[in-house]
Enzyme design. Structure first.
Site, PDB file in Angstrom:
ATOM      1  N   TYR A  71       0.824  -1.212   0.000  1.00  0.00           N
ATOM      2  CA  TYR A  71       0.000   0.000   0.000  1.00  0.00           C
ATOM      3  C   TYR A  71       0.858   1.262   0.000  1.00  0.00           C
ATOM      4  O   TYR A  71       0.607   2.199  -0.764  1.00  0.00           O
ATOM      5  CB  TYR A  71      -0.920  -0.016   1.238  1.00  0.00           C
ATOM      6  N   PHE A 123      -7.331  20.871 -23.988  1.00  0.00           N
ATOM      7  CA  PHE A 123      -8.092  19.705 -24.459  1.00  0.00           C
ATOM      8  C   PHE A 123      -9.429  19.615 -23.717  1.00  0.00           C
ATOM      9  O   PHE A 123      -9.626  20.245 -22.689  1.00  0.00           O
ATOM     10  CB  PHE A 123      -7.275  18.412 -24.313  1.00  0.00           C
ATOM     11  N   ASP A 124     -10.349  18.801 -24.228  1.00  0.00           N
ATOM     12  CA  ASP A 124     -11.719  18.828 -23.707  1.00  0.00           C
ATOM     13  C   ASP A 124     -11.829  18.493 -22.217  1.00  0.00           C
ATOM     14  O   ASP A 124     -12.592  19.122 -21.495  1.00  0.00           O
ATOM     15  CB  ASP A 124     -12.664  17.948 -24.552  1.00  0.00           C
ATOM     16  N   ASP A 211       0.897  20.470 -20.283  1.00  0.00           N
ATOM     17  CA  ASP A 211       0.182  19.215 -20.479  1.00  0.00           C
ATOM     18  C   ASP A 211       1.055  18.384 -21.426  1.00  0.00           C
ATOM     19  O   ASP A 211       1.093  18.642 -22.632  1.00  0.00           O
ATOM     20  CB  ASP A 211      -1.196  19.518 -21.087  1.00  0.00           C
ATOM     21  N   ALA A 213       1.060  15.150 -22.367  1.00  0.00           N
ATOM     22  CA  ALA A 213       0.553  13.845 -22.828  1.00  0.00           C
ATOM     23  C   ALA A 213       1.370  13.308 -24.011  1.00  0.00           C
ATOM     24  O   ALA A 213       1.660  12.121 -24.089  1.00  0.00           O
ATOM     25  CB  ALA A 213      -0.917  13.967 -23.213  1.00  0.00           C
ATOM     26  N   LYS A 252      -0.648   7.970 -23.389  1.00  0.00           N
ATOM     27  CA  LYS A 252      -0.157   8.329 -24.720  1.00  0.00           C
ATOM     28  C   LYS A 252       1.336   7.999 -24.798  1.00  0.00           C
ATOM     29  O   LYS A 252       1.707   6.862 -25.037  1.00  0.00           O
ATOM     30  CB  LYS A 252      -0.402   9.818 -25.000  1.00  0.00           C
ATOM     31  N   HIS A 443     -20.103  15.490 -26.186  1.00  0.00           N
ATOM     32  CA  HIS A 443     -19.828  14.573 -27.292  1.00  0.00           C
ATOM     33  C   HIS A 443     -19.733  13.113 -26.840  1.00  0.00           C
ATOM     34  O   HIS A 443     -19.967  12.208 -27.611  1.00  0.00           O
ATOM     35  CB  HIS A 443     -18.551  14.979 -28.016  1.00  0.00           C
TER      36      HIS A 443
HETATM   37  N1  F0G Z   1      -4.582  16.215 -22.165  1.00  0.00           N
HETATM   38  C1  F0G Z   1      -4.527  15.864 -23.458  1.00  0.00           C
HETATM   39  C2  F0G Z   1      -3.729  16.696 -24.413  1.00  0.00           C
HETATM   40  C3  F0G Z   1      -5.216  14.741 -23.915  1.00  0.00           C
HETATM   41  O1  F0G Z   1      -5.154  14.415 -25.198  1.00  0.00           O
HETATM   42  C4  F0G Z   1      -5.964  13.984 -22.978  1.00  0.00           C
HETATM   43  C5  F0G Z   1      -6.729  12.818 -23.402  1.00  0.00           C
HETATM   44  C6  F0G Z   1      -5.974  14.373 -21.636  1.00  0.00           C
HETATM   45  C7  F0G Z   1      -5.273  15.495 -21.264  1.00  0.00           C
HETATM   46  C8  F0G Z   1      -6.739  13.594 -20.590  1.00  0.00           C
HETATM   47  O2  F0G Z   1      -6.083  12.397 -20.302  1.00  0.00           O
HETATM   48  O3  F0G Z   1      -7.673  10.591 -21.024  1.00  0.00           O
HETATM   49  O4  F0G Z   1      -5.754  10.116 -19.498  1.00  0.00           O
HETATM   50  O5  F0G Z   1      -7.702  11.396 -18.692  1.00  0.00           O
HETATM   51  N2  F0G Z   1      -6.965  12.568 -24.601  1.00  0.00           N
HETATM   52  C9  F0G Z   1      -7.622  11.407 -25.149  1.00  0.00           C
HETATM   53  C10 F0G Z   1      -7.770  11.598 -26.624  1.00  0.00           C
HETATM   54  C11 F0G Z   1      -8.869  11.014 -24.457  1.00  0.00           C
HETATM   55  O6  F0G Z   1      -8.458  10.761 -27.239  1.00  0.00           O
HETATM   56  O7  F0G Z   1      -7.187  12.515 -27.203  1.00  0.00           O
HETATM   57  P1  F0G Z   1      -6.869  11.061 -19.858  1.00  0.00           P
END
Ligand code: F0G
Length: 452
Positions: A71, A123-124, A211, A213, A252, A443
């Site tokens: 843990y 991002f969304d 960010d 990713a 990613k 979406h």
């Molecule tokens: N930031 C970016 C640039 C992303 O592309 C994503 C996720 C996230 C944050 C959130 O990360 O999914 O691990 O919670 N993008 C995916 C996509 C969902 O299809 O582009 P997460």
């Protein structure tokens, strides 16, 4: 362009099947014209996302078997922590179960007084968290980044004049840069731009986070276009050093199926985040992940900066699909981005106005025609109602995100053949309307119908 030879071979196989045309049409209707509602087993090629959909290496699978599931302060956490420190060069490491979980921990801890979170293009999920925290997103990518047809090398860059303007207004809570700019076509941000944003935010005393990713892909482009003498490992580290901290969806560029983290310089800030972490994710040494997940991420991060052929092959795959689709006349965002192909639905379907979601209409037809799943990145995802008036997204795109190490040349050539058929009947494609939608991130769960 020739197909790039892969730096790996395949030793485990997952069967996929293509349903007949009639079944594809009925599955699309049953899914209420929302591709997120389709069952994955009814899809032949799934380009919905490159997030968590990649294939891991034998070393990653082997590392998972050694996961320490204690843990607190497991051996696997210590290994993860040192891999993240090596990758980012940042001392404080906070594991989270994915990217948006990192956003949930990070944003409330670093947001200042101001109203806006300024970014090249949030991002969304980030937009969702910004709104949830009572702030507003302000996207100020450079003008080239909003024009699908220009070939500028760093279309993900932030407009520095607009940044200064926003900061002068003293209403900024946080500045971020998304590397690469996913919502804007997977386009990279230059080191020079990151450096300038870093200097300007310091001048105004506003926190600056990245960010990351897709930072390895961003760093590959930086190496190709800006700093040819530097290794990707060093570019990644130099990039992270320019900010107060970073957050990463490890799904990613860490080449794993689940995971994420925050890494930052400030110990006090990190401790504040750890308090939230315990509440929402778990103890600070696992943050919602199993020990085996931490092992897979650690190995993934180490491998992707040790062997540059990994990211090079991936980006060349994307380039291959881009060049073949361009050849047959599909309008695409140029130049190809790091992780995906973005079809310019507005210019492919000029007879469908933005309020009838041309991107969604095209994405649905791509499934009906060939069992291919893509995702709309346009007015369905980013459009808004303001005072009863429809405000469209900047662009109407359809994204084919390429999972890492999953598909090969035959799959890409199949996509080209299906797109060719769709081009021939594009004038018959009709617009769509929303039937039912939730308040945030519509979406994912909304239902739609074809406009008769
Ligand atoms: N930031 C970016 C640039 C992303 O592309 C994503 C996720 C996230 C944050 C959130 O990360 O999914 O691990 O919670 N993008 C995916 C996509 C969902 O299809 O582009 P997460």
């Amino acid at each position: 362009m020739e197909y790039p030879p892969p730096p790996y071979r395949i030793k485990m196989v997952e069967p996929i099947r293509l349903l007949d045309a009639q079944s594809r049409l009925s599955r699309m209707k049953e899914a209420h014209w929302n591709l997120f509602n389709l069952n994955a087993q009814d899809i032949y090629l799934d380009f919905l996302t490159d997030s968590g959909t990649g294939a891991m290496t034998q070393e990653q699978w082997a590392a998972m078997m050694t996961g320490d599931e204690s843990y607190a302060n497991a051996r696997s956490f210590r290994r993860f922590e040192s891999a993240v420190r090596e990758f980012t060069g940042l001392p404080e490491v906070i594991p989270t179960h994915q990217g948006r979980a990192a956003e949930n921990i990070l944003l409330p801890s670093v947001l200042g007084e101001g109203k806006y979170v300024v970014s090249n293009q949030s991002f969304d999920t980030t937009v969702g968290h910004i709104l949830f925290n009572g702030k507003e997103p302000m996207d100020i990518v450079i003008d080239e980044g909003l024009d699908p047809s220009t070939d500028y090398p760093f279309k993900g860059n932030m407009n520095l004049e607009k940044l200064r303007g926003a900061l002068e207004g003293e209403n900024v809570a946080l500045v971020t840069l998304v590397l690469t700019n996913n919502a804007g076509g997977g386009q990279p941000v230059s080191i020079e731009n990151i450096q300038r944003v870093s200097e300007i935010t310091k001048e105004y005393g506003i926190p600056f986070f990245l960010d990351i990713a897709r930072i390895v892909e961003n760093s590959y482009f930086v190496q190709q276009r800006e700093l040819p003498e530097m290794s990707i490992r060093d570019i990644v580290r130099r990039t992270c050093q320019l900010a107060d901290g970073v957050w990463m969806s490890a799904k990613k560029d860490a080449y794993v199926n689940i995971g994420g983290f925050i890494a930052l310089k400030d110990k006090e800030g990190a401790d504040r985040m750890r308090e939230r972490l315990v509440l929402f994710e778990g103890f600070p040494s696992y943050g919602g992940l199993a020990g085996r997940d931490l092992e897979a991420i650690a190995t993934g991060l180490e491998q992707v900066i040790s062997d540059e052929r990994i990211v090079e092959h991936r980006i060349k795959q994307v380039e291959y699909l881009h060049s073949k689709l361009s050849e047959i006349g599909v309008p695409l965002v140029k130049p190809p981005g790091g992780h995906a192909i973005f079809i310019d639905a507005k210019s492919m379907l000029p007879h469908i106005p933005p309020e009838e979601f041309p991107g969604q209409a095209l994405a649905c037809q791509l499934y009906i025609e060939g069992g291919i799943r893509s995702v709309e990145i346009g007015s369905l995802m980013f459009g808004r109602e303001e005072n009863g008036k429809f405000v469209p997204a900047n662009m109407e795109l359809v994204r084919l995100a390429i999972p890492r190490r999953v598909y090969e040349q035959g799959h890409f050539d199949y996509v080209v053949a299906i797109m060719k058929r769709l081009l021939e009947k594009k004038d018959e494609i009709r617009g769509m309307r929303i039937v039912k939608e939730p308040e945030l991130l519509r979406h994912f769960t909304c239902t739609l119908d074809v406009i008769e």
